[in-house]
Scaffold this active site. Structure first.
Site, PDB file in Angstrom:
ATOM      1  N   LYS A   9      56.791  37.290  38.116  1.00  0.00           N
ATOM      2  CA  LYS A   9      56.136  38.522  37.640  1.00  0.00           C
ATOM      3  C   LYS A   9      56.742  39.742  38.324  1.00  0.00           C
ATOM      4  CE  LYS A   9      51.991  36.012  36.379  1.00  0.00           C
ATOM      5  NZ  LYS A   9      50.690  35.466  36.777  1.00  0.00           N
TER       6      LYS A   9
ATOM      7  N   GLN B 122      46.225  36.286  41.321  1.00  0.00           N
ATOM      8  CA  GLN B 122      46.755  35.008  40.843  1.00  0.00           C
ATOM      9  C   GLN B 122      45.736  33.891  41.063  1.00  0.00           C
ATOM     10  OE1 GLN B 122      49.880  34.562  39.277  1.00  0.00           O
ATOM     11  NE2 GLN B 122      49.037  32.544  38.847  1.00  0.00           N
TER      12      GLN B 122
ATOM     13  N   ASP C 159      45.144  41.208  33.139  1.00  0.00           N
ATOM     14  CA  ASP C 159      45.061  39.782  32.773  1.00  0.00           C
ATOM     15  C   ASP C 159      43.980  39.544  31.714  1.00  0.00           C
ATOM     16  OD1 ASP C 159      46.825  37.907  33.725  1.00  0.00           O
ATOM     17  OD2 ASP C 159      45.744  37.502  35.592  1.00  0.00           O
TER      18      ASP C 159
END
Ligand code: NAD
Length: 299
Positions: free
Chosen positions: A55, A99, A122
């Site tokens: 990422k 994450q 997200d």
């Protein structure tokens, strides 16, 4: 002879990343700062380290600022919440990604709930899920948004008259996927581990999205001839003798399904590359909203 067209998610994702990069450069020229994505990793999970590294690299390649916070596995919930709060307040941060999975002593729901929904790139916050459910602008989880982009690219924006079956009902893939298909006018069934006679259900579908996590579960004779098949699953088979690692396969028996389907995503190279590309796209849109600018077209 295979009949299905291959849906090239890798090429689509690369093109999307290029468009995002161009728009990110224009954003930086207009505002004097680059769009910024903060990525928080807690602990040493090997797969998570790979994802976070990927990422960060993708951000840099698209002309965005990547702000990484790598914290030890024993980080307390209070410390993590206070970092999230700092990132919420930070004007240089447009998107925040924590994450997952988090170490077991941390409450994932509480951490995600602490993220400002306007920075929730997200799309995992309950407010993001609610915004998707009622059709308000917000952020949609990256993997299902990538899947609907691939579907619309192939079938057009309006899926009226098409029957879709989504296999899997997770909050991050199955449920938002079904919502996006309904929003595009498809008639949608969500199948899951308690569904009876899954093969018969799938046989009726013009669109099949498999998001289960079971290697090659969907068989060719479940697929309606000509159907469009999106395979979200990522499964590693046991290694063959003499090999260190097994092959990566999806939830669909690809070689056989390819003889029947009209179009199908391969694994790897189908849905997988879309996820990070859409994350960059969401971050770019977050940056525009944050700066009070209209979101760029065509993303
Ligand atoms: P999950 O484990 O949260 O959900 C799996 C779903 O499958 C559940 O809703 C369950 O009801 C359903 N299921 C289980 N067994 C079933 C059966 N026998 N028949 C029908 N349904 C069944 O998983 P997830 O997070 O939604 O991910 C699904 C798959 O997609 C995994 O392989 C994951 O690795 C992959 N994935 C890929 C990406 C990507 O970037 N390509 C992103 C997220 C997830």
């Amino acid at each position: 002879m295979p009949t299905a067209a291959l849906i090239d998610g890798k090429a689509f994702a690369e093109a999307l990343r290029t468009r995002v990069g161009t728009a990110a450069t224009a954003f930086a020229q207009n505002t004097g700062r680059r769009p910024g994505l903060a990525v928080v990793l807690v602990g040493e999970d090997a797969a998570s380290q790979v994802y976070v590294g990927a990422k960060g690299k993708a951000c840099a390649a698209a002309g965005m600022a990547s702000i990484e916070h790598r914290l030890p596995a024993e980080t307390s919930e209070a410390a993590l919440l206070s970092l999230v709060e700092r990132l919420n307040q930070d004007e240089a941060v447009d998107g925040i990604l924590v994450q997952l999975p988090l170490p077991a002593h941390l409450d994932e729901q509480a951490i995600i709930a602490a993220i400002n929904p306007d920075k929730d790139v997200d799309g995992f916050h309950v407010i993001s899920a609610g915004r998707l459910a009622v059709g308000q602008p917000g952020f949609v989880p990256c993997t299902p948004l990538g899947c609907i982009m691939l579907l619309k690219d192939r079938l057009g924006d309006d899926l009226s008259g098409l029957d879709a079956v989504v296999i899997g009902r997770s909050n991050i893939v199955g449920k938002p996927m079904a919502q996006l298909l309904v929003d595009a006018n498809a008639t949608v069934t969500i199948a899951h581990s308690r569904t009876r006679d899954l093969p018969a259900l799938v046989r009726r579908a013009d669109i099949v999205v498999a998001a289960v996590g079971r290697a090659e579960m969907v068989q060719a004779d479940w697929i309606k001839p000509g159907a469009t098949v999106i395979d979200v699953g990522i499964n590693r088979l046991p290694p063959e003798p003499g090999k260190e690692k097994g092959r990566l396969v999806g939830d669909v028996a690809f070689d056989e399904a390819r003889q029947v389907a009209g179009a199908i995503t391969p694994v790897p190279g189908g849905v997988g590359p879309m996820t990070i590309a859409v994350l960059l796209r969401n971050t770019l849109i977050a940056a525009h909203r944050h700066a009070g600018l209209p979101a760029p077209e065509g993303l």
